[in-house]
Motif scaffolding. Structure first.
Motif, PDB file in Angstrom:
ATOM      1  N   ALA A  87      33.992  12.622 -17.367  1.00 52.77           N
ATOM      2  CA  ALA A  87      33.692  13.789 -16.523  1.00 52.77           C
ATOM      3  C   ALA A  87      34.758  14.871 -16.698  1.00 52.77           C
ATOM      4  O   ALA A  87      35.914  14.598 -17.024  1.00 52.77           O
ATOM      5  CB  ALA A  87      33.601  13.372 -15.071  1.00 52.77           C
ATOM      6  N   ASN A  88      34.358  16.098 -16.457  1.00 49.44           N
ATOM      7  CA  ASN A  88      35.272  17.246 -16.559  1.00 49.44           C
ATOM      8  C   ASN A  88      35.872  17.525 -15.188  1.00 49.44           C
ATOM      9  O   ASN A  88      35.335  18.300 -14.398  1.00 49.44           O
ATOM     10  CB  ASN A  88      34.517  18.472 -17.085  1.00 49.44           C
ATOM     11  N   LEU A  89      37.008  16.894 -14.896  1.00 49.29           N
ATOM     12  CA  LEU A  89      37.676  17.058 -13.606  1.00 49.29           C
ATOM     13  C   LEU A  89      38.813  18.059 -13.727  1.00 49.29           C
ATOM     14  O   LEU A  89      39.388  18.254 -14.798  1.00 49.29           O
ATOM     15  CB  LEU A  89      38.217  15.708 -13.126  1.00 49.29           C
ATOM     16  N   ALA A  90      39.163  18.677 -12.609  1.00 46.07           N
ATOM     17  CA  ALA A  90      40.204  19.713 -12.611  1.00 46.07           C
ATOM     18  C   ALA A  90      41.582  19.085 -12.715  1.00 46.07           C
ATOM     19  O   ALA A  90      41.987  18.315 -11.832  1.00 46.07           O
ATOM     20  CB  ALA A  90      40.104  20.548 -11.339  1.00 46.07           C
ATOM     21  N   PRO A  91      42.362  19.411 -13.760  1.00 51.23           N
ATOM     22  CA  PRO A  91      43.707  18.834 -13.898  1.00 51.23           C
ATOM     23  C   PRO A  91      44.669  19.408 -12.857  1.00 51.23           C
ATOM     24  O   PRO A  91      44.513  20.533 -12.386  1.00 51.23           O
ATOM     25  CB  PRO A  91      44.134  19.252 -15.317  1.00 51.23           C
ATOM     26  N   ILE A  92      45.679  18.610 -12.524  1.00 52.33           N
ATOM     27  CA  ILE A  92      46.731  19.050 -11.619  1.00 52.33           C
ATOM     28  C   ILE A  92      47.560  20.126 -12.309  1.00 52.33           C
ATOM     29  O   ILE A  92      47.763  20.093 -13.519  1.00 52.33           O
ATOM     30  CB  ILE A  92      47.635  17.859 -11.209  1.00 52.33           C
ATOM     31  N   SER A  93      48.041  21.101 -11.543  1.00 49.74           N
ATOM     32  CA  SER A  93      48.907  22.137 -12.104  1.00 49.74           C
ATOM     33  C   SER A  93      50.309  21.572 -12.267  1.00 49.74           C
ATOM     34  O   SER A  93      50.882  21.027 -11.323  1.00 49.74           O
ATOM     35  CB  SER A  93      48.939  23.352 -11.172  1.00 49.74           C
ATOM     36  N   ARG A  94      50.861  21.672 -13.483  1.00 50.28           N
ATOM     37  CA  ARG A  94      52.167  21.084 -13.759  1.00 50.28           C
ATOM     38  C   ARG A  94      53.214  22.181 -13.914  1.00 50.28           C
ATOM     39  O   ARG A  94      52.914  23.313 -14.296  1.00 50.28           O
ATOM     40  CB  ARG A  94      52.120  20.218 -15.017  1.00 50.28           C
ATOM     41  N   PRO A  95      54.490  21.859 -13.632  1.00 51.44           N
ATOM     42  CA  PRO A  95      55.537  22.888 -13.636  1.00 51.44           C
ATOM     43  C   PRO A  95      56.008  23.243 -15.037  1.00 51.44           C
ATOM     44  O   PRO A  95      55.719  22.542 -16.010  1.00 51.44           O
ATOM     45  CB  PRO A  95      56.671  22.204 -12.858  1.00 51.44           C
ATOM     46  N   VAL A  96      56.741  24.331 -15.113  1.00 48.80           N
ATOM     47  CA  VAL A  96      57.396  24.685 -16.367  1.00 48.80           C
ATOM     48  C   VAL A  96      58.504  23.673 -16.624  1.00 48.80           C
ATOM     49  O   VAL A  96      58.989  22.998 -15.718  1.00 48.80           O
ATOM     50  CB  VAL A  96      57.993  26.114 -16.309  1.00 48.80           C
ATOM     51  N   GLU A  97      58.918  23.548 -17.883  1.00 47.13           N
ATOM     52  CA  GLU A  97      59.873  22.507 -18.256  1.00 47.13           C
ATOM     53  C   GLU A  97      61.227  22.681 -17.562  1.00 47.13           C
ATOM     54  O   GLU A  97      61.959  21.720 -17.383  1.00 47.13           O
ATOM     55  CB  GLU A  97      60.062  22.491 -19.771  1.00 47.13           C
TER      56      GLU A  97
END
Length: 295
Positions: A87-97
């Motif tokens: 399924a096409n689920l919404a990924p979590i927003s991840r921080p800059v390195e």
């Protein structure tokens, strides 16, 4: 002040709602359940202990949809596992390195623990333990935010929505611990590529020993201990490098070695390394390439 507090409260509620779209409940058919983060399209990261079985895995999404999932791989050392869904689920927003959590900043824990549905608790970043793997900075965070059973695999967020890390009650023995986002990203990338996390392997058995004061003075060593080699595996990377039983390792890539964990933190499979050691009272330098740890 009341308007500011109300606005902040509304912002947190909106953040929980948005994050909930990227959180799933993981069901491995046992009585225990875990949460999971949609890490990237089709990929969910969760805890290894929350996915005891390798087959007949399912995830329940934010809208109650039950989806079959396949195990990509697991890493018992970090207690992480990666699952794949179609399924096409919404990924979590991840921080800059460059993001680094700060002691005392607000920490919002969001998860889907079993039948509770979406759950959110608020606390502070209580401690930040700096770690590293192959010289790359990572971290593990403790928070005083309460975690329900089944919260492992959920998200720990800063107040602005930055993902601090993945919740894991097991690491904290029931308390609020999160594996930092850089650590999780490294493990997930390895699981997607190899199905496991290959770690650097030298082929040595070692024990920590005190360095004689005379040797420390002669070689200008600030450290008080080194690693005595008590066995070299034939044909291993260490054997090819020239390390011998009885040598005392004092540094790896210029970083002092005063316990075995120093090697685990800095050594990566396939990467070249430089070892400094003491042999017969003399200082020697050897270079080699680390092998991958046995599966």
């Amino acid at each position: 002040m009341s308007n500011e507090l109300s606005s902040f409260s509304d912002a947190l509620a909106a953040l929980v709602s948005t994050t909930g779209n990227s959180l799933v409940r993981v069901d491995d058919g046992t009585r225990l359940t875990a949460s999971g983060l949609v890490w990237e399209p089709g990929v969910i990261v969760t805890t290894s202990h929350g996915t005891e079985r390798d087959e007949e895995l399912f995830v329940i999404t934010h809208d109650g949809t039950r989806l079959p999932a396949t195990l990509v791989g697991r890493d018992p050392e970090t207690d992480l596992a990666a699952l794949r869904v179609t399924a096409n689920l919404a990924p979590i927003s991840r921080p800059v390195e460059s993001f680094e959590p700060r002691l005392g900043q607000l920490a919002l824990a969001v998860s889907r623990p079993g039948d509770y549905g979406l759950v959110a608790t608020l606390g502070l970043v209580a401690s930040v333990q700096a770690t590293q793997t192959a010289g790359t900075p990572e971290y593990i965070v403790s928070t005083d935010a309460d975690l329900y059973p089944g919260s492992s695999g959920g998200a720990l967020l800063a107040a602005d929505g930055t993902l601090i890390g993945l919740l894991n009650r097991g690491f904290g023995r029931g308390l609020g611990v999160a594996l930092g986002t850089p650590l999780v990203a490294r493990v997930v990338a390895a699981l997607l590529q190899h199905g496991r996390v290959p770690r650097g392997y030298l082929g040595l058995k070692m024990q920590c020993v005190a360095l004689p004061d005379a040797l420390r003075v002669t070689h200008s060593l600030a450290q008080e201990s080194g690693l005595l080699v008590i066995h070299v595996e034939p044909g291993s990377a260490a054997d090819a490098t020239g390390v011998l039983m009885g040598d005392t390792l004092i540094s790896l890539d210029g970083a002092p070695l005063d316990d075995v964990s120093g090697i685990r933190e800095r050594l990566a499979a396939g990467r070249t390394f430089t070892l400094e050691l003491l042999r017969g009272g003399n200082r020697h330098t050897f270079s080699g390439t680390a092998a991958a740890s046995p599966a």
